[in-house]
Design a protein around this motif. Sequence first.
Motif, short mmCIF file in Angstrom:
data_model
loop_
_atom_site.label_atom_id
_atom_site.label_comp_id
_atom_site.label_asym_id
_atom_site.label_seq_id
_atom_site.Cartn_x
_atom_site.Cartn_y
_atom_site.Cartn_z
N LEU A 47 0.87 -1.18 0.00
CA LEU A 47 0.00 0.00 0.00
C LEU A 47 0.90 1.22 0.00
CD1 LEU A 47 -2.27 -0.87 3.06
CD2 LEU A 47 -2.69 -1.46 0.66
N VAL A 48 0.55 2.23 -0.78
CA VAL A 48 1.36 3.44 -0.85
C VAL A 48 0.48 4.66 -0.65
CG1 VAL A 48 2.75 4.89 -2.40
CG2 VAL A 48 3.05 2.41 -2.42
N GLY A 49 0.94 5.62 0.13
CA GLY A 49 0.20 6.87 0.27
C GLY A 49 0.86 7.82 1.24
N ILE A 50 1.02 9.07 0.80
CA ILE A 50 1.62 10.08 1.67
C ILE A 50 0.77 10.24 2.93
CG2 ILE A 50 2.09 12.57 1.87
CD1 ILE A 50 2.93 12.58 -1.00
N GLY A 51 -0.56 10.07 2.76
CA GLY A 51 -1.49 10.25 3.87
C GLY A 51 -1.29 9.26 5.01
N MET A 52 -0.55 8.17 4.75
CA MET A 52 -0.31 7.18 5.81
C MET A 52 0.42 7.78 7.00
SD MET A 52 0.95 3.63 4.31
CE MET A 52 0.18 3.01 2.87
N ARG A 53 1.17 8.83 6.73
CA ARG A 53 1.92 9.49 7.80
C ARG A 53 1.00 9.95 8.92
NH1 ARG A 53 5.09 13.13 3.59
NH2 ARG A 53 6.86 11.78 3.22
N ASN A 54 -0.20 10.38 8.53
CA ASN A 54 -1.09 11.00 9.52
C ASN A 54 -2.28 10.15 9.89
OD1 ASN A 54 0.58 13.24 9.07
ND2 ASN A 54 -0.68 13.82 7.31
N HIS A 55 -2.39 8.97 9.34
CA HIS A 55 -3.56 8.14 9.65
C HIS A 55 -3.15 6.93 10.47
CE1 HIS A 55 -5.45 10.50 6.50
NE2 HIS A 55 -6.61 9.94 6.79
#
Length: 410
Positions: free
Chosen positions: A349-357
């Motif tokens: 899974l890839v996503g910049i948003g993972m940092r904050n979720h």
Amino acid sequence: MSLIVMKFGGTSVGDIDRIKNAARKVVAEIQRGHKVAVVVSAMAGATDQLIGYCRSISPRYDQREHDAVVSTGEQVSSGLMALALQQRGLNARSWQGWQVGVHTDATHGKARIADIDAIKLRKSIDAGEIGVVAGFQGVADDGRITTLGRGGSDTSAVALAVALKADRCDIYTDVDGVYTTDPRICEKARKMKCVSYEEMLELASLGAKVLQVRSVEMAMRYRMPVQVLSTFANEIGSDLPGTLVAEGNKTMEENPVTGIAHTRDEAQITLTGIEDKPGMAAKIFGPLARAGINVDMIVQTASSNGVTDLSFTVSKLDADRAVKVLDDEKKAIGFEKLASLREMSKISLVGIGMRNHVGVAATMFETLAAKGINILVIETSEINTSVLISDEYTELALRSLHTAYGLDKA
Ligand code: ADP
Ligand code: ASP
Ligand code: MG
């Protein structure tokens, strides 16, 4: 007036009609008033065939001669494309990697571009010529031809765009953009209008082969906008119909998962009964590194009675060599048993948003558990979460995760 580098992949130059179709797109960009440089891959299948020839003559081939043979696919397509453009009344000329000054290091088979001395090409473009550059090729300091690794024409194109200070690099391929996952596996995959360099780099390095990893690295370093678009559609690059790989934006950061990548190229090697003491990892991974074997995911189990197990993944192509290297080192390392599993797949899974979720990984584990898919190794970074599973579940895992993260197209 913009300067655009147009790159046509293997499918886009797969036969004479497709080369003519690509030439039409070049003409259309020029009619819009743009200057153009073209980069081509070998005709679809040509590189595989050339690699096959080398292997069948000598399984332990000389990498320099391998490059001499394998680079010829692009020599053919660049000449044919120049002819197709001439046929449409353009003043076109082909350029091989060495002619255009693509200087690389001497790592034959996966050479890195050091610099491109594009002065001659620039002059010819300014004089109204259309340069058709053979992708994938370069030249080492000793004058020998090098190749840039599979998919390397993407990197040739971006590097040339940077060297020519182009406004954009358009990558024409057999899909009309970058999707949330490989559209050939998941029919619900959604095309993205744009994707950040950072996420594209992560997707490409975790297996989304639509762009070669190094091309994304280079585009990101020099902030070169790259568009991925279809060679089959009517629109041309200047209509911006594809996916733009560019600076990230806020909307993207709000989604925890932007895309899902996979590689089916994995093998898992497990060493059991290793003494748990300092220096063991060096004893295991040192010889593998010296043999040029790249190790990816690594897990070590908690020690019990001073003994532990270590498991890691390598490319399937390197698995036999890795097993041999470790068997040769068995005495020095002192493991009890070595086991290997060859048909493995890594889903990421890839996503910049993972940092904050929070809870992104938990959803992944629950989704896979509900489908009865066993996870062998887990790895996380700031913007990706990857699992190793048996290859037979690749499609099922991709499709169920795609749905679970709300990525399916409406
Ligand atoms: P070319 O020969 O034009 O360089 P490639 O075969 O290297 O084309 O790359 C295009 C392929 O990448 C597509 O056919 C598709 O199967 C695959 N692919 C993998 N992941 C993705 C993704 N996320 N989005 C689009 N294509 C993808
Ligand atoms: N022809 C080379 C390959 O098949 C390079 C490329 O297509 O980008 O890998
Ligand atoms: Mg490619």
